[in-house]
Write an enzyme that holds these catalytic residues in place. Sequence first.
Site, PDB file in Angstrom:
ATOM      1  N   GLY A  38       0.813  -1.217   0.000  1.00 48.62           N
ATOM      2  CA  GLY A  38       0.000   0.000   0.000  1.00 48.62           C
ATOM      3  C   GLY A  38       0.841   1.258   0.000  1.00 48.62           C
ATOM      4  N   GLY A  70       0.523   1.182  13.080  1.00 46.88           N
ATOM      5  CA  GLY A  70      -0.384   0.053  13.098  1.00 46.88           C
ATOM      6  C   GLY A  70      -0.078  -0.977  14.156  1.00 46.88           C
ATOM      7  NE  ARG A 125       9.897  -7.174  24.160  1.00 48.74           N
ATOM      8  CZ  ARG A 125       9.044  -8.156  24.476  1.00 48.74           C
ATOM      9  NH1 ARG A 125       7.746  -7.974  24.326  1.00 48.74           N
ATOM     10  NH2 ARG A 125       9.484  -9.301  24.952  1.00 48.74           N
ATOM     11  CG  ASN A 134       8.717 -12.060  13.080  1.00 51.42           C
ATOM     12  OD1 ASN A 134       9.824 -12.601  13.199  1.00 51.42           O
ATOM     13  ND2 ASN A 134       7.783 -12.540  12.276  1.00 51.42           N
ATOM     14  N   PRO A 135      11.906 -10.337  14.473  1.00 51.30           N
ATOM     15  CG  PRO A 135      13.654 -10.868  15.919  1.00 51.30           C
ATOM     16  CD  PRO A 135      12.189 -11.116  15.695  1.00 51.30           C
ATOM     17  CD  GLN A 161       7.720  -3.704   6.392  1.00 49.07           C
ATOM     18  OE1 GLN A 161       7.326  -2.548   6.511  1.00 49.07           O
ATOM     19  NE2 GLN A 161       7.469  -4.419   5.311  1.00 49.07           N
ATOM     20  N   GLY A 208       7.346   1.943  15.631  1.00 52.17           N
ATOM     21  CA  GLY A 208       7.067   1.624  14.238  1.00 52.17           C
ATOM     22  C   GLY A 208       8.340   1.448  13.437  1.00 52.17           C
ATOM     23  CD  GLU A 227       5.438   5.535   7.176  1.00 51.71           C
ATOM     24  OE1 GLU A 227       4.949   6.370   6.422  1.00 51.71           O
ATOM     25  OE2 GLU A 227       4.985   5.297   8.311  1.00 51.71           O
TER      26      GLU A 227
END
Length: 705
Positions: free
Chosen positions: A240, A509, A589, A592-593, A599, A663, A666
């Site tokens: 997205g 999110g 934190r 999920n590494p 990402q 987050g 980005e």
Amino acid sequence: MTTATRTGSVGTGHIRVEGRDKVTGAARYAGEIPFAGLAHGWLVLSTVARGRVRDIVTEPVLRMPGVLAVLDHRNAPRLHTDYAGLLGTSPDPTCAVFQHDRVPHRGWPVALVVARTPEEAREAADALVVHYEPQPHDIDFGADRPDSRPAEGRTPAVTSKGDLEAELAASAVVLDAEYTTPEEHHNPMEPHGVTARWDGGRLDVVDSNQGATWVVGELADLFSLDPSMVRVRSEHVGGGFGSKGVRAHQVAAVMAASVLRRPVRVVLTRRQMFTLAGHRSPTVQRIRLGADADGRLRALEHRSLSRTSTVHEFVEPSAGVARVMYDADAHRTENRVVGLDVPSPTWMRGPGEAPGSFALESALDELAEKAGVDPVQLRLRNDTDRGPVSGLPFAGRNLRACFEEGARRFGWALRDPRPGRRRDGRWLLGTGTAAASFGAGVMPSTAAITAQPDGGFTVRISAADIGTGARTALTLVAADALDVAPDRVRVRLGDSAFGPAMIAGGSMGTRSWSWAVTAAAAELRERLVPGMDIPPDGITVRSDTTEAVAALAHKERHSFGAQFAEVAVDITTGEVRVRRMLGVFAAGRIVNPLTARGQLIGGMIWGISMALHEEAVRDPASGGLVGADLAGYHISAHADVPRIEADWVDDPDPDDPAGGIKGIGEIGIVGAAAALANAVRHATGVRHRSLPIRPDRVLRAGRDA
């Protein structure tokens, strides 16, 4: 709220729980789900950049095989547009299609052709004749626009403190430079697609979006419906990046379904997405810095001009990055816009921060060179423990740790600061660095967890997994909060029937959803008694974090990072090759590494695209894009991507009951383009202040040097 005893699932790498479904094709996306009696809509877009629709010749098209209807401004349902949208602003009028005969830009939707098959719809749409009354258009964007104006968007247009001119005059080192970035486009792998139908008096929408709650609210308002009469489902989304909110194709599909009383699907083509899915505005940014001889800032000014449409004002808040990164005695930032005859820009990965960091972090490097200070040391000397504008303390700002760890791993201490000194055959080699930041906010969400008789737990939340691994992350969060193994947890998401929740956007999110899931799990554990019988329909607990989020302490909340890059430049061909990149981040934190690293690396790869490839060009004569496809719009391919490493440092947020999550969606792109531009400067001795750094620009700069 209390944090439950944890099993240790969070922080351990897990493959995606839906991974098998995706690689086998069992996971179906919005454009793939079958419906009985499905019809297909095809949007017809304007071929003029400004004017009015004089006539649409529909009769011959309506006689073509399979054609069911043609909707345009003369017969389409009327929409209600006087309401406040989810983000607290008026709705984007680009969604209010077929309401008038005006054409505000090339590619504006003027009609929807609906037929039994997509092939019939496309053929009929291509045959539809539209007569226009063209008017002169203006797409000329530049720093000298006299009609530009300060614009707020979601942040103040201007911030200011201190006497800027006095501090600049008293500075030992001064920099005044202009930087530009081009128009850029999202291009998620899955095209935007939607199916709308009426089911027993309720509007049922199967869509590809970043937030079912968002789409429900907008469609309900536009069509004057009670939100309880609208259901939006979006189980799997193929990317997205800010573009998948509420767009023209969704509204057109609902219109057609309302008129025909049968399911209608509209899927955008790649070329249509360049017009209808939003984009990142080009920017012109001026940076003025003043510092003492040791590089400590006395004055900082960051002014940014972006382009918006004449239909809807959207601000690319590039000057906002300076409000977080560096303080000075005199500090001024300003975001301005100019409205032109182009499609409306929208949110795009790292909105504001991505182009803003290119300008600011390039300027910091130029200042470091003028002051004779190492670029890493200059940034550390200007680190701050409070927001430069807000004055609030940071809820964790481990930027120093990112730079120290990154410099050690990258071998920064061995760098010869003199440009143009390292060679590998015909290649000049250089290294560069840049800082990164992105907000780590949180928004209210609801979640429900059901304890099943078989010992499993079902989590229901209208979150959106847009390819980031959110479904897996929430599985791990729920498992730890319930103190069970992940295989006992099933997460269902992407359905507005599960209640309101934050969208997948703004890097908020996972944190927002995890908070709601953790709260529901805590209450459920209190209700469960060891040995108790679970009824056949289970025991369900529902959470709502609205009050808890409102009570959160007022602090500056951000993720931070340090980007490092090495490039090779062939000054005879102008080719720039990235040899290696390293990003070290302070992003709370890490849930999920495995997916987190993906990402971060994905964002850094996008930074390569931004620095070297991406550039949408508009034809002044037509007002349209040149090469609006993935052949003409260049992005980084496999051959452009080197060895990239992404890692993180400890960065707890004690105020977050979900375990200090921030987050990461980005932060990976922020600073990456600047690090590469700084590396090109180090390799060649030539500064590039405009993106992308194309071969022709490298050659021209080499000749002019």
